[in-house]
Every structure is written in C-alpha cells, then in structure tokens.
Design an enzyme around this catalytic site. Structure first.
Site, mmCIF file in Angstrom:
data_model
loop_
_atom_site.group_PDB
_atom_site.id
_atom_site.type_symbol
_atom_site.label_atom_id
_atom_site.label_comp_id
_atom_site.label_asym_id
_atom_site.label_seq_id
_atom_site.Cartn_x
_atom_site.Cartn_y
_atom_site.Cartn_z
ATOM 1 N N ASP A 126 0.798 -1.263 -0.210
ATOM 2 C CA ASP A 126 -0.073 -0.051 0.090
ATOM 3 C C ASP A 126 0.738 1.205 0.040
ATOM 4 O O ASP A 126 0.657 2.319 -0.863
ATOM 5 C CB ASP A 126 -1.132 0.168 1.244
ATOM 6 N N GLU A 178 2.394 -9.825 11.670
ATOM 7 C CA GLU A 178 1.928 -9.308 10.208
ATOM 8 C C GLU A 178 3.441 -9.063 9.417
ATOM 9 O O GLU A 178 3.486 -9.288 8.310
ATOM 10 C CB GLU A 178 1.276 -8.019 10.238
#
Ligand code: 9WN
Length: 447
Positions: free
Chosen positions: A179, A408
């Site tokens: 992103d 993550e």
C-alpha cells in the site's frame, strides 16, 4: 517455460513433520482466523476475505485439512465480479468495523452475492492452486476453479491493458498489496483527496506510527471515490484514472500465475485454458523482460505521470517470480536480497531498500520484512534453479517466525514483530514449509 513441475512422489511424505511449538502455534492461528469457507488475514484489523491473503492461506490449510484448502480457493473465486475480476476484498456483512467498508465501493457484488471492492490484488491464486494440486491433488476441486482463474487473468490482460502494453495497469496502491511503498509516493501526491473521508479504524488496532499516513489514506479514499464516479468501468480507469501504474511485482506474479494455470489446466485436460494461459505467461514475461534496464532490473512505470519510478523496493526482488526471466534479471533480483544486499535482512526481504531515503524499519511497506514477500522470492528463486538462494531465504523465514512469531511484519534488524498479531499468511507459509523438510534438507525442490 523454463521451470516445470517439481512434483515428486515424496511430496506428501510428512505434512506433520516439525510438529513443534511453532507449528502448533501456526495451526492455532489458522483455526482462530477461520471463517468456515475462508480465512481472515487477522482478527480485528482485517475482518473480511482478502485476495492474496486467502490464496496463501490455502497452502497452510493443505497441511491441516486438504479439503479446507480447496474450499479456501473456491470461496475466493466464488466472489468474482461479472468482469472476471477477483476483488481485493470480499466483505463479510456481519463485520462492520473495517474501513472503507462495502458502501464506499458502491454497489459491487460478487457472483456469490457478497459485496466486493472495485479493485484486485496480486494474482497468486493460480500459483497456489498448482502448489495445492501438487501436494494434495483433487482433480474435481481443481477443475471447479480453473475457468474462474482464467477469466480473472483475462480481465487483467484486457480491461486492464487498454494500451496493449502486455502488463496490467494497476489503479490503486491497495491493488499492489504494498500500500504505502515509496514507489507510489509521487503518484499519490497527484491523486485526489477524497471529498468525504471515512474514519480510520486501523490505528485503533495497531500502532498508528507504523501504518500509512493520514494523507495517504485521504488519497486512497480519493481513488475509491474516483472509481465509484467512473462506475468502476475498469477499462476507463486503466485509461484515465489518476493512479495508473505498471507494477513489475504484480506483472511477475501474473506471469507466474498464468504459467501455473497453464500447467494445472494441462494436467486436467483443459486444453483451451492451458493454451491461452501459456500464451499469456509468455506475453507478460516478454513485456517485463523488454523493460529490464542494463542491470536487469524492472521498474514501475507511472503511466499517469509519464515516468519510470526508479526506487528500489521488494518489487525488484519479486520479479524473480516471472518464469523465463532473463538470467541477468534473475541475478540482479537475487543480488538485492543476498547477504549484504540493499533488501537483505536476516529475517527475510526488506520491503524497501535500506538505501532509499524513505526507509523506515517499522513502517509497513517502507522497510519491514513480510513473510509473504520472502516466501514468494524464495519460490521464484527455486523455480529458476537457484536452490541455494531459495533455502537461505526460507531459513530467514523461519528466523522471522522465531523472532516475531506470527506477526504481520517485523523490523528487519531487531526482529520485533509489528502490525497485527496472529497473522494468517505468516502462519500458513510457515506450515507449508514445515510440511516439506526432507526435500529441503536434501536441497531438492519439491514445493
Ligand atoms: C488494504 C490484508 C491486507 C493485505 C495487504 C496489506 C493490507 C489493507 C489495509 O492488508 O492492506 O487492502 O487495510 O491496510 O497491505 O497486502 O492483503 O492483510
């Protein structure tokens, strides 16, 4: 195709090998994130079905419950749009905390009735389908998904390639899966700021300092608004959208996906899909190779801005996913991640070059190590016959899990876990790799 099947009869030798604490923890993560037919990336922060997360989750399920693994891929393609696009998110109507929720995307609905987003994500599902078929074959289940996978690839190479460039145009940073990678910064600065902003909830779950900035979020939302305004006419978006990018990583994953779908369709006797997919793999691979610079690297192209973006990130390593990549490009990609390379970390592949001014070791796609990227680069390396580089990367993946657990992402130097806890692809890929220790130990290449 230069790489073929590495399947051998020992592939399912021992899916329960290495049944140690780490493997047990990884299984627990998948089970806890299981929503029946798909797996959420992380509870709380990501409560829907995400595209490449789900594809990778299937590999973890293969080591626990092969039926459930096939179900994961079935549910992913079940939410495909009428255009063939498999969206980046298929929404769970009962999960209302994630922003932007379905209403921000307009009235988009998938074939199975779930609301979906208007953009896609890296097409790794066909690669995962092939890997599943090699390890836990099921002709019936595989046959049920190949047509949808072919339609998705066709969508990317038609609606998303209005200029006939041979590579799909990505229309939103979220579509790349990376992103806030710095290669999107300049293009995002020109992107519209949304008229109406959604309230960010991500920063309530994880440290706001490690997430994308509010300014980036305002532009992510602006691009969603623009897509809605264009009625999600994907061809138009790829022609006139404010964010239009050739992403070599997305392209390389598509080339791999097409090659893997060609292989899988061939196994199933689906000759038309096999043939078309093979030609697509060749075409995407050739388009990427034609853009390689004198060092062999392939850069993003900002089509709206009219320039190449020469900032080194994990995208330059991920080009190794493309089959038939020229040797110089394979070398250049793997040099970046080799010990001492600008993307190297003991825990995997840095998301952004240590030499880039934007390098920030704790900030999302601007420096940290992500398990999926390390694993995908290892897969590409292995398929190009670079088994030494591949096993080194997989060793780093194990170190990631040892240091950061199932987080993550992680700081590439301290190994401190960042972002969401109990993250699905970190667990799934750890399980997948733990399922083939014998082959790896012998330097063989069974996947
Ligand atoms: C937006 C789910 C997804 C990953 C992406 C990652 C992140 C979403 C977000 O989480 O993106 O799609 O809300 O930040 O960047 O790669 O698929 O894990």
């Amino acid at each position: 195709m230069r790489y073929g099947s590495h399947m051998d009869d020992e592939r399912i030798r021992d899916d329960h090998a290495g049944d140690d604490t780490a493997v047990r923890a990884a299984r627990e993560v998948l089970r806890a994130n299981d929503r029946g037919r798909y797996t959420v990336p992380a509870r709380g922060l990501y409560p829907h079905q995400w595209n490449w997360d789900s594809a990778l989750a299937a590999l973890g399920w293969a080591t626990i419950d092969p039926d459930r693994a096939w179900t994961e891929l079935e549910s992913l393609v079940a939410a495909r749009h009428a255009t063939g696009m498999v969206a980046h998110i298929a929404f769970d109507p009962t999960a209302t905390t994630y922003q932007p929720g379905p209403q921000w995307w307009g009235d988009l609905v998938g074939a199975d009735g779930r609301r979906i987003s208007g953009i896609s994500q890296p097409p790794v599902a066909a690669t995962c389908a092939r890997l599943l078929f090699e390890r836990v074959p099921d002709e019936h289940r595989a046959r049920g998904i190949v047509t949808a996978l072919a339609a998705w690839h066709r969508f990317l190479l038609t609606e998303r390639d209005p200029g006939g460039l041979g590579e799909p145009v990505v229309v939103h940073p979220w579509e790349t899966g990376r992103d806030n990678a710095p290669e999107w910064d300049a293009a995002l600065e020109r992107a519209p700021v949304a008229g109406e902003l959604f309230r960010r909830v991500d920063t309530g779950f994880v440290d706001a300092a490690h997430r994308p900035t509010d300014d980036h979020y305002a532009r992510y939302a602006g691009l969603v608004e623009e897509g809605r305004y264009l009625g999600w006419n994907q061809l138009r978006l790829a022609q006139v959208g404010s964010f239009r990018m050739l992403d070599p990583a997305f392209g390389a994953m598509l080339a791999a996906g097409c090659a893997d779908l060609a292989w899988l369709a061939g196994e199933l006797g689906e000759a038309a899909i096999a043939d078309a997919s093979w030609h697509q793999a060749q075409a995407v691979g050739a388009a990427l190779a034609a853009r390689a610079d004198s060092d062999g690297l392939v850069w993003p192209v900002d089509l709206a801005g009219g320039s190449e973006v020469a900032r080194t990130t994990c995208a330059q390593a991920l080009i190794v996913m493309a089959p038939d990549l020229p040797r110089a490009s394979v070398d250049a990609a793997l040099d970046l991640v080799a010990p001492g390379g600008e993307l190297a970390s003991d825990l995997g592949v840095c998301s952004t070059s240590r030499l880039d001014a934007a390098f920030a070791p704790d900030t999302y796609w601007r420096g940290p190590v992500w398990a999926n990227v390390t694993w995908l680069v290892a897969l590409g390396a292995e398929r190009h016959g670079r088994t030494g580089a591949a096993s080194d990367l997989l060793e780093r993946l194990r170190r990631f899990a040892g240091a950061a657990g199932m987080r993550e992402y992680a700081n590439p130097d301290s190994g401190e876990g960042r972002g969401a806890d109990d993250f699905t692809w970190t667990a799934a890929l750890s399980l997948w790799e733990a399922g083939r220790p014998a082959a790896r130990a012998q330097g063989q290449t069974t996947r």
